[in-house]
Write a protein that holds these residues in place. Structure first.
Motif, mmCIF file in Angstrom:
data_model
loop_
_atom_site.group_PDB
_atom_site.id
_atom_site.type_symbol
_atom_site.label_atom_id
_atom_site.label_comp_id
_atom_site.label_asym_id
_atom_site.label_seq_id
_atom_site.Cartn_x
_atom_site.Cartn_y
_atom_site.Cartn_z
ATOM 1 N N ALA A 13 0.800 -1.228 0.000
ATOM 2 C CA ALA A 13 0.000 0.000 0.000
ATOM 3 C C ALA A 13 0.830 1.275 0.000
ATOM 4 C CB ALA A 13 -0.929 0.000 1.217
ATOM 5 N N LEU A 14 1.979 1.255 0.688
ATOM 6 C CA LEU A 14 2.697 2.500 0.929
ATOM 7 C C LEU A 14 4.158 2.492 0.511
ATOM 8 C CD1 LEU A 14 1.180 3.140 4.449
ATOM 9 C CD2 LEU A 14 0.474 4.190 2.288
ATOM 10 N N GLY A 15 4.695 1.326 0.204
ATOM 11 C CA GLY A 15 6.104 1.255 -0.188
ATOM 12 C C GLY A 15 7.010 1.431 1.013
ATOM 13 N N GLY A 16 7.965 2.313 0.895
ATOM 14 C CA GLY A 16 8.931 2.519 1.967
ATOM 15 C C GLY A 16 10.011 1.456 1.946
ATOM 16 N N THR A 17 10.940 1.591 2.849
ATOM 17 C CA THR A 17 12.035 0.630 2.932
ATOM 18 C C THR A 17 11.647 -0.527 3.841
ATOM 19 O OG1 THR A 17 13.090 1.628 4.858
ATOM 20 C CG2 THR A 17 13.720 2.517 2.682
ATOM 21 N N GLU A 18 12.361 -1.612 3.706
ATOM 22 C CA GLU A 18 12.109 -2.769 4.572
ATOM 23 C C GLU A 18 12.289 -2.390 6.039
ATOM 24 O OE1 GLU A 18 13.836 -7.241 5.417
ATOM 25 O OE2 GLU A 18 14.298 -6.291 3.504
ATOM 26 N N ALA A 19 13.311 -1.603 6.333
ATOM 27 C CA ALA A 19 13.571 -1.199 7.720
ATOM 28 C C ALA A 19 12.442 -0.333 8.267
ATOM 29 C CB ALA A 19 14.898 -0.462 7.810
ATOM 30 N N GLU A 20 11.909 0.565 7.447
ATOM 31 C CA GLU A 20 10.774 1.395 7.885
ATOM 32 C C GLU A 20 9.557 0.533 8.185
ATOM 33 O OE1 GLU A 20 10.699 5.648 5.746
ATOM 34 O OE2 GLU A 20 10.680 3.946 4.353
ATOM 35 N N ARG A 21 9.257 -0.362 7.274
ATOM 36 C CA ARG A 21 8.091 -1.231 7.457
ATOM 37 C C ARG A 21 8.259 -2.111 8.695
ATOM 38 N NH1 ARG A 21 9.080 -1.624 1.871
ATOM 39 N NH2 ARG A 21 9.866 -3.757 2.114
ATOM 40 N N ARG A 22 9.457 -2.611 8.911
ATOM 41 C CA ARG A 22 9.730 -3.455 10.078
ATOM 42 C C ARG A 22 9.528 -2.654 11.368
ATOM 43 N NH1 ARG A 22 14.359 -5.332 8.408
ATOM 44 N NH2 ARG A 22 15.563 -3.666 9.345
ATOM 45 N N ALA A 23 10.025 -1.410 11.389
ATOM 46 C CA ALA A 23 9.899 -0.565 12.587
ATOM 47 C C ALA A 23 8.437 -0.236 12.879
ATOM 48 C CB ALA A 23 10.716 0.714 12.409
ATOM 49 N N VAL A 24 7.684 0.095 11.841
ATOM 50 C CA VAL A 24 6.268 0.420 12.036
ATOM 51 C C VAL A 24 5.489 -0.825 12.462
ATOM 52 C CG1 VAL A 24 4.161 1.139 10.837
ATOM 53 C CG2 VAL A 24 6.274 2.464 10.571
ATOM 54 N N ALA A 25 5.765 -1.952 11.847
ATOM 55 C CA ALA A 25 5.071 -3.187 12.217
ATOM 56 C C ALA A 25 5.379 -3.564 13.665
ATOM 57 C CB ALA A 25 5.443 -4.317 11.270
ATOM 58 N N ARG A 26 6.606 -3.381 14.081
ATOM 59 C CA ARG A 26 6.980 -3.685 15.471
ATOM 60 C C ARG A 26 6.203 -2.770 16.426
ATOM 61 N NH1 ARG A 26 12.345 -2.278 15.648
ATOM 62 N NH2 ARG A 26 12.734 -4.083 14.339
ATOM 63 N N ALA A 27 6.151 -1.474 16.094
ATOM 64 C CA ALA A 27 5.423 -0.527 16.942
ATOM 65 C C ALA A 27 3.933 -0.847 16.963
ATOM 66 C CB ALA A 27 5.660 0.901 16.445
ATOM 67 N N ALA A 28 3.381 -1.242 15.821
ATOM 68 C CA ALA A 28 1.961 -1.583 15.752
ATOM 69 C C ALA A 28 1.653 -2.810 16.605
ATOM 70 C CB ALA A 28 1.550 -1.828 14.303
ATOM 71 N N CYS A 29 2.531 -3.788 16.572
ATOM 72 C CA CYS A 29 2.331 -4.989 17.401
ATOM 73 C C CYS A 29 2.426 -4.641 18.874
ATOM 74 C CB CYS A 29 3.333 -6.075 17.022
ATOM 75 S SG CYS A 29 2.950 -6.847 15.444
ATOM 76 N N ASP A 30 3.375 -3.790 19.233
ATOM 77 C CA ASP A 30 3.479 -3.349 20.630
ATOM 78 C C ASP A 30 2.213 -2.616 21.054
ATOM 79 O OD1 ASP A 30 6.023 -4.431 20.757
ATOM 80 O OD2 ASP A 30 7.063 -2.498 20.598
#
Length: 99
Positions: A13-30
Motif C-alpha cells: 500500500a505505501l512502499g517505503g524501505t524494509e527497515a521502515e516497514r519493520r519498525a512500524v510493524a513492530r510498533a503496531a504490534c506493541d
C-alpha cells in the motif's frame, strides 16, 4: 496483529524501505499488545485498519511519518500514544525521520 502480514500490507500500500516497514510493524504490534486501542476505541487494531489510517496521512509522507502522524492524532484524542511512535529506524540511515 500479525507482524509479517502488516509488513507485507505496508509494502503493497505505501512502499517505503524494509527497515521502515519493520519498525512500524513492530510498533503496531506493541500497540496492539498494550490493549490501548481496544480500551480507547472499542476495537482491536487490525492490519486493514492500520493501512487505512496511514493512507489518510499527507501523500508525501514516508511510512514512518505516516505512522507517527496517526499516533499523534491518537495521542491528541486519548493521550499516552506517544510511547508507540517510531523515533529510530535501525539499519536504514537513508530512511531517517524527516521532521
Amino acid at each position: 496483529m500479525d507482524r509479517k502480514r502488516l509488513e507485507n500490507a505496508l509494502a503493497e500500500a505505501l512502499g517505503g524501505t524494509e527497515a521502515e516497514r519493520r519498525a512500524v510493524a513492530r510498533a503496531a504490534c506493541d500497540l496492539a499488545d498494550s490493549g490501548r486501542p481496544s480500551a480507547d476505541r472499542g476495537h482491536a487494531l487490525t492490519v486493514p485498519g492500520v493501512i487505512g489510517h496511514l493512507e489518510d496521512a499527507p501523500d508525501d509522507s514516508s511510512v514512518v511519518e505516516r505512522w507517527n502522524w496517526w499516533l499523534g492524532a491518537l495521542d491528541a484524542a486519548y493521550g499516552g500514544y506517544d510511547y508507540f511512535t517510531v523515533r529510530f529506524v535501525e539499519g536504514d540511515e537513508e530512511a531517517g525521520l524527516r521532521r
